[in-house]
Design a protein around this motif. Structure first.
Motif, short mmCIF file in Angstrom:
data_model
loop_
_atom_site.label_atom_id
_atom_site.label_comp_id
_atom_site.label_asym_id
_atom_site.label_seq_id
_atom_site.Cartn_x
_atom_site.Cartn_y
_atom_site.Cartn_z
N ASP A 4 0.83 -1.21 0.00
CA ASP A 4 0.00 0.00 0.00
C ASP A 4 0.86 1.27 0.00
O ASP A 4 0.57 2.23 -0.70
CB ASP A 4 -1.00 0.01 1.17
N LYS A 5 1.97 1.25 0.73
CA LYS A 5 2.86 2.41 0.75
C LYS A 5 3.56 2.57 -0.60
O LYS A 5 3.72 3.69 -1.09
CB LYS A 5 3.89 2.27 1.86
N LEU A 12 0.95 5.39 -8.23
CA LEU A 12 0.03 4.54 -8.99
C LEU A 12 -1.38 4.70 -8.44
O LEU A 12 -2.36 4.66 -9.17
CB LEU A 12 0.48 3.08 -8.93
N ILE A 13 -1.49 4.85 -7.11
CA ILE A 13 -2.74 5.18 -6.44
C ILE A 13 -2.43 6.38 -5.56
O ILE A 13 -1.43 6.40 -4.85
CB ILE A 13 -3.27 3.98 -5.60
N LYS A 14 -3.28 7.38 -5.60
CA LYS A 14 -2.96 8.68 -4.99
C LYS A 14 -2.90 8.67 -3.47
O LYS A 14 -2.10 9.39 -2.89
CB LYS A 14 -3.97 9.75 -5.44
N ARG A 15 -3.77 7.88 -2.82
CA ARG A 15 -3.81 7.90 -1.37
C ARG A 15 -3.71 6.49 -0.80
O ARG A 15 -4.22 5.53 -1.38
CB ARG A 15 -5.11 8.56 -0.89
N ALA A 19 -5.47 2.68 -1.56
CA ALA A 19 -4.67 1.50 -1.87
C ALA A 19 -5.05 0.33 -0.95
O ALA A 19 -5.16 -0.81 -1.40
CB ALA A 19 -3.18 1.82 -1.72
N ASN A 20 -5.29 0.62 0.33
CA ASN A 20 -5.73 -0.42 1.27
C ASN A 20 -7.07 -1.02 0.85
O ASN A 20 -7.24 -2.24 0.88
CB ASN A 20 -5.86 0.16 2.68
N TYR A 67 9.71 10.07 -2.68
CA TYR A 67 10.08 10.40 -4.06
C TYR A 67 9.31 11.62 -4.50
O TYR A 67 8.15 11.79 -4.11
CB TYR A 67 9.79 9.23 -4.99
N LYS A 68 9.93 12.47 -5.30
CA LYS A 68 9.24 13.64 -5.82
C LYS A 68 8.20 13.21 -6.86
O LYS A 68 8.39 12.22 -7.56
CB LYS A 68 10.23 14.60 -6.47
N LYS A 69 7.14 13.98 -6.94
CA LYS A 69 6.03 13.65 -7.84
C LYS A 69 6.49 13.49 -9.28
O LYS A 69 6.08 12.56 -9.97
CB LYS A 69 4.97 14.75 -7.74
#
Length: 79
Positions: A4-5, A12-15, A19-20, A67-69
């Motif tokens: 999830d992290k 790939l998933i914003k939050r 993801a959970n 990591y930077k966006k």
């Protein structure tokens, strides 16, 4: 790193809560197996994300805590 992290850091998933939820619903596959959010991701793993009629398949190239966006796309490659 937890799945999830990794999904959040790689953008790939914003939050992470999203993801959970995706992992709990069985929408995330790692190496063709349904994965839980707590699964440890390694370099070389293949992650498949299924949302509705959209499938995204990526290979893990690197694992970083932050990591930077703009550079997040360097953590994986699309298959």
């Amino acid at each position: 790193m937890r799945l999830d992290k990794y999904l959040k850091v790689s953008r790939l998933i914003k939050r992470r809560p999203v993801a959970n939820e995706a992992c709990d619903a069985g929408r995330i596959l790692v190496n063709d197996k349904v994965a839980k959010a707590s699964l440890n991701v390694k370099v070389g793993d293949v992650i498949e994300i299924r949302f509705g009629n959209k499938n995204t398949k990526v290979e893990v190239l690197s694992i970083e805590e932050t990591y930077k966006k703009e550079e997040a796309k360097e953590l994986y490659k699309y298959l």
